[in-house]
Write an enzyme that holds these catalytic residues in place. Sequence first.
Site, PDB file in Angstrom:
ATOM      1  N   GLN A 195      20.828  23.095 128.881  1.00 61.47           N
ATOM      2  CA  GLN A 195      20.986  24.509 129.255  1.00 61.47           C
ATOM      3  C   GLN A 195      19.613  25.087 129.604  1.00 61.47           C
ATOM      4  OE1 GLN A 195      23.512  26.734 126.368  1.00 61.47           O
ATOM      5  NE2 GLN A 195      23.999  24.697 125.593  1.00 61.47           N
TER       6      GLN A 195
HETATM    7  N1  GTP Z   1      35.315  13.151 134.665  1.00 62.57           N
HETATM    8  C1  GTP Z   1      34.194  12.991 133.958  1.00 62.57           C
HETATM    9  N2  GTP Z   1      33.771  13.958 133.136  1.00 62.57           N
HETATM   10  C2  GTP Z   1      32.635  13.736 132.428  1.00 62.57           C
HETATM   11  C3  GTP Z   1      31.891  12.539 132.529  1.00 62.57           C
HETATM   12  N3  GTP Z   1      30.819  12.637 131.713  1.00 62.57           N
HETATM   13  C4  GTP Z   1      30.896  13.836 131.120  1.00 62.57           C
HETATM   14  N4  GTP Z   1      31.995  14.499 131.534  1.00 62.57           N
HETATM   15  C5  GTP Z   1      32.429  15.843 131.127  1.00 62.57           C
HETATM   16  O1  GTP Z   1      31.407  16.769 131.478  1.00 62.57           O
HETATM   17  C6  GTP Z   1      31.292  17.802 130.519  1.00 62.57           C
HETATM   18  C7  GTP Z   1      29.871  17.861 129.970  1.00 62.57           C
HETATM   19  O2  GTP Z   1      29.588  16.662 129.257  1.00 62.57           O
HETATM   20  P1  GTP Z   1      28.399  16.555 128.197  1.00 62.57           P
HETATM   21  O3  GTP Z   1      28.237  15.123 127.869  1.00 62.57           O
HETATM   22  O4  GTP Z   1      28.593  17.504 127.082  1.00 62.57           O
HETATM   23  O5  GTP Z   1      27.196  17.076 129.096  1.00 62.57           O
HETATM   24  P2  GTP Z   1      25.666  17.244 128.680  1.00 62.57           P
HETATM   25  O6  GTP Z   1      24.877  16.836 129.872  1.00 62.57           O
HETATM   26  O7  GTP Z   1      25.393  16.544 127.413  1.00 62.57           O
HETATM   27  O8  GTP Z   1      25.549  18.821 128.497  1.00 62.57           O
HETATM   28  P3  GTP Z   1      24.474  19.641 127.584  1.00 62.57           P
HETATM   29  O9  GTP Z   1      24.490  19.053 126.223  1.00 62.57           O
HETATM   30  O10 GTP Z   1      24.939  21.060 127.607  1.00 62.57           O
HETATM   31  O11 GTP Z   1      23.145  19.492 128.259  1.00 62.57           O
HETATM   32  C8  GTP Z   1      32.328  17.478 129.433  1.00 62.57           C
HETATM   33  O12 GTP Z   1      33.507  18.205 129.721  1.00 62.57           O
HETATM   34  C9  GTP Z   1      32.560  15.986 129.615  1.00 62.57           C
HETATM   35  O13 GTP Z   1      33.839  15.575 129.161  1.00 62.57           O
HETATM   36  C10 GTP Z   1      32.378  11.519 133.429  1.00 62.57           C
HETATM   37  O14 GTP Z   1      31.810  10.435 133.618  1.00 62.57           O
HETATM   38  N5  GTP Z   1      33.528  11.809 134.119  1.00 62.57           N
END
Ligand code: GTP
Length: 202
Positions: free
Chosen positions: A78
């Site tokens: 974020q």
């Molecule tokens: N369809 C799909 N959705 C994904 C994939 N990887 C993550 N998501 C979705 O993307 C959203 C964010 O995933 P996170 O892993 O929490 O993302 P992050 O980068 O860690 O986000 P922050 O912790 O806020 O920085 C969630 O709803 C996940 O389920 C993927 O390979 N395919």
Amino acid sequence: MFSLVYGLWQYMFSKMEFHVLILGIDKAGKTTLLEKLKSQYLNLEGLPPDRIVPTVGLNIGRVEVSNTKLVFWDLGGQPGLRSIWEKYYQEAHAVIYVVDAACPSRFEDSKSALEKVLQHEDLQGAPLLILANKQDLEEAVSTDELAQYLDVKRLDERVFTFQAVSAFDGLGIKESVNWLVDAMERSKRAETLRLRAGSSVI
Ligand SMILES: Nc1nc2c(ncn2[C@@H]2O[C@H](COP(=O)(O)OP(=O)(O)OP(=O)(O)O)[C@@H](O)[C@H]2O)c(=O)[nH]1
Ligand SMILES: [Mg+2]
């Protein structure tokens, strides 16, 4: 004499440890990727995607690949949390930069956050793996298209590559880790960090 032999024994049989920073803007899929990595390499279930919440602190994952220990650091993406990333740069051997390849409206944000990362002198020489994540979604762009959007021509001498992955179904993750290990083993940065740590073996 004993210490010499012991040192040699340690050198030959101890495992290298590499620190890998997982960066990228919020919702790119970093934590989902880390959980998939853990499940693929540790034969653990890992947190299911619907139980993963936005990261505020730091998630750590440790896996072993061949004779190498990998420690992954996953940080929150974020906007208000991105200033924390640089605190980890000095100790990182490499960076994984995750992009939601299915969300072009956020490519600009991804691009400028990546530029800032790469400009930081504490990351000089760190290999860079850019992941075009969410390939399970129809609208996800290819690695070539993503490279155009991110305009990575200006990376000069940094060792980098793009890989298409899906943190959901695991596509491309093993290939990514193999590339990373190879790149870190070859990089001068690994040697620099080892010398700085004051010992050549862990
Ligand atoms: N369809 C799909 N959705 C994904 C994939 N990887 C993550 N998501 C979705 O993307 C959203 C964010 O995933 P996170 O892993 O929490 O993302 P992050 O980068 O860690 O986000 P922050 O912790 O806020 O920085 C969630 O709803 C996940 O389920 C993927 O390979 N395919
Ligand atoms: Mg996260």
